[in-house]
Write a protein that holds these residues in place. Structure first.
Motif, PDB file in Angstrom:
ATOM      1  N   TRP A 248      22.244 -82.970   7.464  1.00 40.42           N
ATOM      2  CA  TRP A 248      22.577 -82.399   8.769  1.00 40.42           C
ATOM      3  C   TRP A 248      23.133 -81.016   8.448  1.00 40.42           C
ATOM      4  O   TRP A 248      23.872 -80.850   7.472  1.00 40.42           O
ATOM      5  CB  TRP A 248      23.680 -83.167   9.482  1.00 40.42           C
ATOM      6  CG  TRP A 248      23.381 -84.583   9.866  1.00 40.42           C
ATOM      7  CD1 TRP A 248      22.841 -85.012  11.041  1.00 40.42           C
ATOM      8  CD2 TRP A 248      23.676 -85.772   9.109  1.00 40.42           C
ATOM      9  NE1 TRP A 248      22.769 -86.387  11.056  1.00 40.42           N
ATOM     10  CE2 TRP A 248      23.270 -86.878   9.882  1.00 40.42           C
ATOM     11  CE3 TRP A 248      24.233 -86.007   7.841  1.00 40.42           C
ATOM     12  CZ2 TRP A 248      23.402 -88.194   9.439  1.00 40.42           C
ATOM     13  CZ3 TRP A 248      24.364 -87.314   7.396  1.00 40.42           C
ATOM     14  CH2 TRP A 248      23.948 -88.382   8.189  1.00 40.42           C
ATOM     15  N   PHE A 249      22.852 -80.003   9.307  1.00 46.91           N
ATOM     16  CA  PHE A 249      23.436 -78.693   9.061  1.00 46.91           C
ATOM     17  C   PHE A 249      24.888 -78.657   9.526  1.00 46.91           C
ATOM     18  O   PHE A 249      25.772 -78.182   8.833  1.00 46.91           O
ATOM     19  CB  PHE A 249      22.662 -77.602   9.803  1.00 46.91           C
ATOM     20  CG  PHE A 249      21.558 -77.007   8.972  1.00 46.91           C
ATOM     21  CD1 PHE A 249      21.840 -76.414   7.754  1.00 46.91           C
ATOM     22  CD2 PHE A 249      20.251 -77.040   9.409  1.00 46.91           C
ATOM     23  CE1 PHE A 249      20.837 -75.866   6.989  1.00 46.91           C
ATOM     24  CE2 PHE A 249      19.246 -76.502   8.647  1.00 46.91           C
ATOM     25  CZ  PHE A 249      19.530 -75.917   7.434  1.00 46.91           C
ATOM     26  N   THR A 250      25.100 -79.133  10.754  1.00 45.24           N
ATOM     27  CA  THR A 250      26.407 -78.993  11.391  1.00 45.24           C
ATOM     28  C   THR A 250      26.702 -80.251  12.198  1.00 45.24           C
ATOM     29  O   THR A 250      25.839 -81.121  12.359  1.00 45.24           O
ATOM     30  CB  THR A 250      26.400 -77.805  12.380  1.00 45.24           C
ATOM     31  OG1 THR A 250      25.387 -78.076  13.354  1.00 45.24           O
ATOM     32  CG2 THR A 250      26.143 -76.486  11.697  1.00 45.24           C
TER      33      THR A 250
ATOM     34  N   GLN B  87      27.535 -79.625   4.211  1.00 46.08           N
ATOM     35  CA  GLN B  87      27.884 -78.486   3.364  1.00 46.08           C
ATOM     36  C   GLN B  87      27.900 -77.152   4.111  1.00 46.08           C
ATOM     37  O   GLN B  87      28.654 -76.257   3.755  1.00 46.08           O
ATOM     38  CB  GLN B  87      26.970 -78.456   2.132  1.00 46.08           C
ATOM     39  CG  GLN B  87      27.179 -79.681   1.264  1.00 46.08           C
ATOM     40  CD  GLN B  87      26.366 -79.683  -0.027  1.00 46.08           C
ATOM     41  OE1 GLN B  87      26.207 -80.731  -0.634  1.00 46.08           O
ATOM     42  NE2 GLN B  87      25.837 -78.548  -0.477  1.00 46.08           N
ATOM     43  N   HIS B  88      27.078 -77.022   5.181  1.00 45.81           N
ATOM     44  CA  HIS B  88      27.052 -75.756   5.929  1.00 45.81           C
ATOM     45  C   HIS B  88      27.961 -75.777   7.157  1.00 45.81           C
ATOM     46  O   HIS B  88      27.958 -74.813   7.930  1.00 45.81           O
ATOM     47  CB  HIS B  88      25.632 -75.429   6.390  1.00 45.81           C
ATOM     48  CG  HIS B  88      24.708 -74.994   5.276  1.00 45.81           C
ATOM     49  ND1 HIS B  88      25.070 -74.092   4.312  1.00 45.81           N
ATOM     50  CD2 HIS B  88      23.419 -75.344   4.993  1.00 45.81           C
ATOM     51  CE1 HIS B  88      24.048 -73.904   3.489  1.00 45.81           C
ATOM     52  NE2 HIS B  88      23.043 -74.654   3.867  1.00 45.81           N
ATOM     53  N   GLU B  89      28.668 -76.883   7.387  1.00 41.76           N
ATOM     54  CA  GLU B  89      29.508 -76.994   8.591  1.00 41.76           C
ATOM     55  C   GLU B  89      30.867 -76.351   8.325  1.00 41.76           C
ATOM     56  O   GLU B  89      31.657 -76.858   7.526  1.00 41.76           O
ATOM     57  CB  GLU B  89      29.666 -78.472   8.959  1.00 41.76           C
ATOM     58  CG  GLU B  89      30.747 -78.764   9.991  1.00 41.76           C
ATOM     59  CD  GLU B  89      30.556 -78.021  11.315  1.00 41.76           C
ATOM     60  OE1 GLU B  89      29.564 -78.285  12.002  1.00 41.76           O
ATOM     61  OE2 GLU B  89      31.410 -77.164  11.646  1.00 41.76           O
TER      62      GLU B  89
ATOM     63  N   SER C 236      20.990 -80.102  -4.554  1.00 38.69           N
ATOM     64  CA  SER C 236      20.655 -80.952  -3.397  1.00 38.69           C
ATOM     65  C   SER C 236      19.211 -80.719  -2.954  1.00 38.69           C
ATOM     66  O   SER C 236      18.541 -81.648  -2.538  1.00 38.69           O
ATOM     67  CB  SER C 236      21.632 -80.725  -2.242  1.00 38.69           C
ATOM     68  OG  SER C 236      21.475 -79.422  -1.696  1.00 38.69           O
ATOM     69  N   HIS C 237      18.757 -79.468  -3.051  1.00 39.75           N
ATOM     70  CA  HIS C 237      17.355 -79.172  -2.698  1.00 39.75           C
ATOM     71  C   HIS C 237      17.028 -77.735  -3.095  1.00 39.75           C
ATOM     72  O   HIS C 237      17.900 -76.967  -3.486  1.00 39.75           O
ATOM     73  CB  HIS C 237      17.085 -79.423  -1.217  1.00 39.75           C
ATOM     74  CG  HIS C 237      17.854 -78.544  -0.296  1.00 39.75           C
ATOM     75  ND1 HIS C 237      19.209 -78.628  -0.115  1.00 39.75           N
ATOM     76  CD2 HIS C 237      17.443 -77.532   0.525  1.00 39.75           C
ATOM     77  CE1 HIS C 237      19.611 -77.728   0.763  1.00 39.75           C
ATOM     78  NE2 HIS C 237      18.566 -77.043   1.156  1.00 39.75           N
ATOM     79  N   TYR C 238      15.748 -77.391  -2.969  1.00 42.27           N
ATOM     80  CA  TYR C 238      15.261 -76.155  -3.589  1.00 42.27           C
ATOM     81  C   TYR C 238      15.559 -74.858  -2.845  1.00 42.27           C
ATOM     82  O   TYR C 238      15.227 -73.781  -3.339  1.00 42.27           O
ATOM     83  CB  TYR C 238      13.757 -76.251  -3.862  1.00 42.27           C
ATOM     84  CG  TYR C 238      12.840 -76.556  -2.703  1.00 42.27           C
ATOM     85  CD1 TYR C 238      12.873 -75.846  -1.508  1.00 42.27           C
ATOM     86  CD2 TYR C 238      11.871 -77.559  -2.817  1.00 42.27           C
ATOM     87  CE1 TYR C 238      12.006 -76.117  -0.461  1.00 42.27           C
ATOM     88  CE2 TYR C 238      10.989 -77.849  -1.774  1.00 42.27           C
ATOM     89  CZ  TYR C 238      11.062 -77.124  -0.606  1.00 42.27           C
ATOM     90  OH  TYR C 238      10.201 -77.395   0.424  1.00 42.27           O
TER      91      TYR C 238
HETATM   92 ZN    ZN Z   1      21.186 -74.751   2.897  1.00 45.53          ZN
END
Ligand code: ZN
Length: 270
Positions: free
Chosen positions: A211-213, A253-255, A113-115
């Motif tokens: 979005w993180f959460t 993913q981080h929620e 998804s990202h680095y």
């Molecule tokens: Zn992350």
């Protein structure tokens, strides 16, 4: 008039191509597993809500027939056995794959998804896979010094050119059948992407760190280390519209509260 061939019907039959488009083979249902790829345990002194509770750093396995995509690669194996003060890893990806009888060489694609290092940690366990990564992220990883939070050694085989890589500039149909698509969603990083998986039970969007959460979504906040506020906002609007149109489930993913949207391993969503 039954059984009679009219002139227009005859014309239609005669102008039909000798070999019509082959019917698509009956597609086997996609399977989506949630893997435990570690967690970040911060103390409460940090400013963001997502850092006040243990933050999962999951990765996911998608099966399409006999081909597999690993989406994100979690935290590094060096965190195994509580070796790191805040980054925890109980089980490796390859260990979980062996439980469902998937060999590392069956992973055809590793999509990142990202680095950031919590998404690339175990990628190098699959050096035969083609790496799917946003072009902006791949370029950033090759710079000296690399961007803050990135861990280029995690994807060394692809940076070295010893493993195949596809640097994505637009959405990408992973298996060529339209069922699994990498969606370019820049902003958290220049080449951030999400993954759309069209399961039989309904589409799922694995949103990476767009979005993180849930708090982040409700307050419309974002970390100050996002590489572009404007791109993040545009990407969020794009994914929200798409999810609405497709009636897709979005997984942040981080929620922690989104973890149970997919069944517990080794069960797969279909
Ligand atoms: Zn992350």
């Amino acid at each position: 008039m039954r059984g009679k061939l009219t002139a227009s019907m005859l014309a239609m039959v005669l102008t039909m191509p000798a070999f019509a488009q082959p019917a698509p083979p009956t597609a086997t249902p996609l399977k989506l597993w949630r893997l435990d790829c570690g967690r970040i345990e911060e103390n409460g002194a940090r400013p963001w809500a997502w850092q006040r509770v243990p933050t999962p750093t999951p990765c996911y396995l998608v099966q399409n027939g006999d081909r597999y995509l690993l989406w994100d690669a979690g935290t590094s194996r060096r965190a195994l056995g509580n070796a790191h003060p805040t980054i925890k890893l109980d089980r490796t990806v390859t260990d979980q794959l062996s439980q469902i009888r998937v060999r590392p060489e069956q992973i055809a694609f590793v999509g990142i998804s990202h680095y950031h290092g919590d998404h690339t940690g175990q990628a190098a366990q699959f050096p035969k896979a083609k790496l799917l990564i946003g072009a902006g992220d791949l370029e950033a990883l090759k710079r000296t010094p690399p961007p803050v939070g990135a861990a280029p050694p995690h994807i060394q085989p692809w940076l070295d050119g010893t493993a195949p890589v596809e640097a994505l500039r637009e959405d990408h149909d992973v298996f060529g059948d339209g069922r699994v698509t990498v969606l370019m969603t820049p902003g958290h990083t220049p080449g951030h992407s999400a993954l759309l998986v069209k399961l039989a039970r309904g589409p799922v969007i694995l949103a990476g760190d767009l979005w993180f959460t849930h708090d982040d979504a409700l307050r419309d906040t974002m970390p100050d280390f996002n590489t572009s506020r404007a791109e993040t906002t545009a990407s969020r609007q794009r994914i929200a519209r798409m999810a609405d149109k497709l009636d897709a489930v979005i997984i942040l993913q981080h929620e922690p509260n989104d973890v149970a949207k997919l069944p517990a391993f080794p069960e797969a969503a279909q």
